[in-house]
Design a protein around this motif. Structure first.
Motif, PDB file in Angstrom:
ATOM      1  N   GLU A 250      -1.967  -3.228  -9.060  1.00 15.79           N
ATOM      2  CA  GLU A 250      -3.282  -2.595  -9.067  1.00 15.79           C
ATOM      3  C   GLU A 250      -3.771  -2.434  -7.630  1.00 15.79           C
ATOM      4  O   GLU A 250      -3.750  -3.386  -6.859  1.00 15.79           O
ATOM      5  CB  GLU A 250      -4.272  -3.456  -9.864  1.00 15.79           C
ATOM      6  CG  GLU A 250      -5.617  -2.810 -10.040  1.00 15.79           C
ATOM      7  CD  GLU A 250      -6.543  -3.636 -10.921  1.00 15.79           C
ATOM      8  OE1 GLU A 250      -7.764  -3.467 -10.778  1.00 15.79           O
ATOM      9  OE2 GLU A 250      -6.058  -4.454 -11.729  1.00 15.79           O
ATOM     10  N   ASN A 251      -4.165  -1.224  -7.282  1.00 14.29           N
ATOM     11  CA  ASN A 251      -4.700  -0.912  -5.953  1.00 14.29           C
ATOM     12  C   ASN A 251      -3.760  -1.350  -4.822  1.00 14.29           C
ATOM     13  O   ASN A 251      -4.196  -1.872  -3.807  1.00 14.29           O
ATOM     14  CB  ASN A 251      -6.076  -1.539  -5.753  1.00 14.29           C
ATOM     15  CG  ASN A 251      -7.107  -0.991  -6.716  1.00 14.29           C
ATOM     16  OD1 ASN A 251      -7.046   0.182  -7.084  1.00 14.29           O
ATOM     17  ND2 ASN A 251      -8.034  -1.819  -7.138  1.00 14.29           N
TER      18      ASN A 251
ATOM     19  N   PRO B 163       0.827  -1.216   0.000  1.00 15.39           N
ATOM     20  CA  PRO B 163       0.000   0.000   0.000  1.00 15.39           C
ATOM     21  C   PRO B 163       0.857   1.259   0.000  1.00 15.39           C
ATOM     22  O   PRO B 163       1.880   1.331   0.679  1.00 15.39           O
ATOM     23  CB  PRO B 163      -0.792  -0.121   1.300  1.00 15.39           C
ATOM     24  CG  PRO B 163       0.012  -1.010   2.168  1.00 15.39           C
ATOM     25  CD  PRO B 163       0.719  -1.960   1.242  1.00 15.39           C
TER      26      PRO B 163
END
Length: 155
Positions: free
Chosen positions: A130-131, A66
């Motif tokens: 992704e994300n 993250p």
């Protein structure tokens, strides 16, 4: 799932996985003074979680990263069969007027390494982000069964 999850504090263990190169640090939670470079690197390393599953077609790795951009992550293949994921999570810039109440997010360099089995097609590795989740797919080649030749016994 682990047979005895309480033994490993509910997290998945790789101690029985012959392909894992993760290093277990028994002193991780002890307040042992170390140099700032080592402690931040260890902290970021510990918090970089990776799942590895094997499907009939490929080995799939998923890493939670993250707040890290894909440009800040490197995926490399070393020595032919070692997959390495590395990068750096930078410290947030401080302002003189800021007053921190809690700092729990780790920063620093991280590296995870995995030894891949013989059936991995190392020349066809693909990675996508992704994300905040890095997904690495390593296709598998079919394991050829050895040809068995029957030998006639004389005598």
């Amino acid at each position: 799932m682990s047979i005895i999850p309480s033994l490993f504090n509910g997290r998945r263990s790789t101690i029985f996985d012959p392909f894992s190169l993760d290093i277990w640090d028994p002193f991780r939670d002890f307040p042992i003074p170390t140099s700032p470079d080592v402690s931040s690197e260890t902290s970021a390393l510990v918090n970089t979680r990776v799942d590895w599953k094997e499907t009939p077609e490929a080995h799939v790795f998923k890493a939670d990263l993250p707040g890290i951009k894909k440009e800040e992550v490197k995926v490399e293949v070393e020595d032919g069969r070692v997959l390495q994921i590395s990068g750096e999570r930078n410290v947030e810039k401080e302002d003189k007027n800021d007053r921190w109440h809690r700092v729990e997010r780790s920063s620093g360099k991280f590296t995870r390494r995995f030894r891949l089995p013989e059936n991995a097609k190392m020349d066809q590795v693909k990675a996508a982000m992704e994300n905040g989740v890095l997904t690495i797919t390593v296709p598998k080649e079919e394991v050829k069964k050895p040809d068995v030749k029957s030998i006639e016994i004389s005598g």
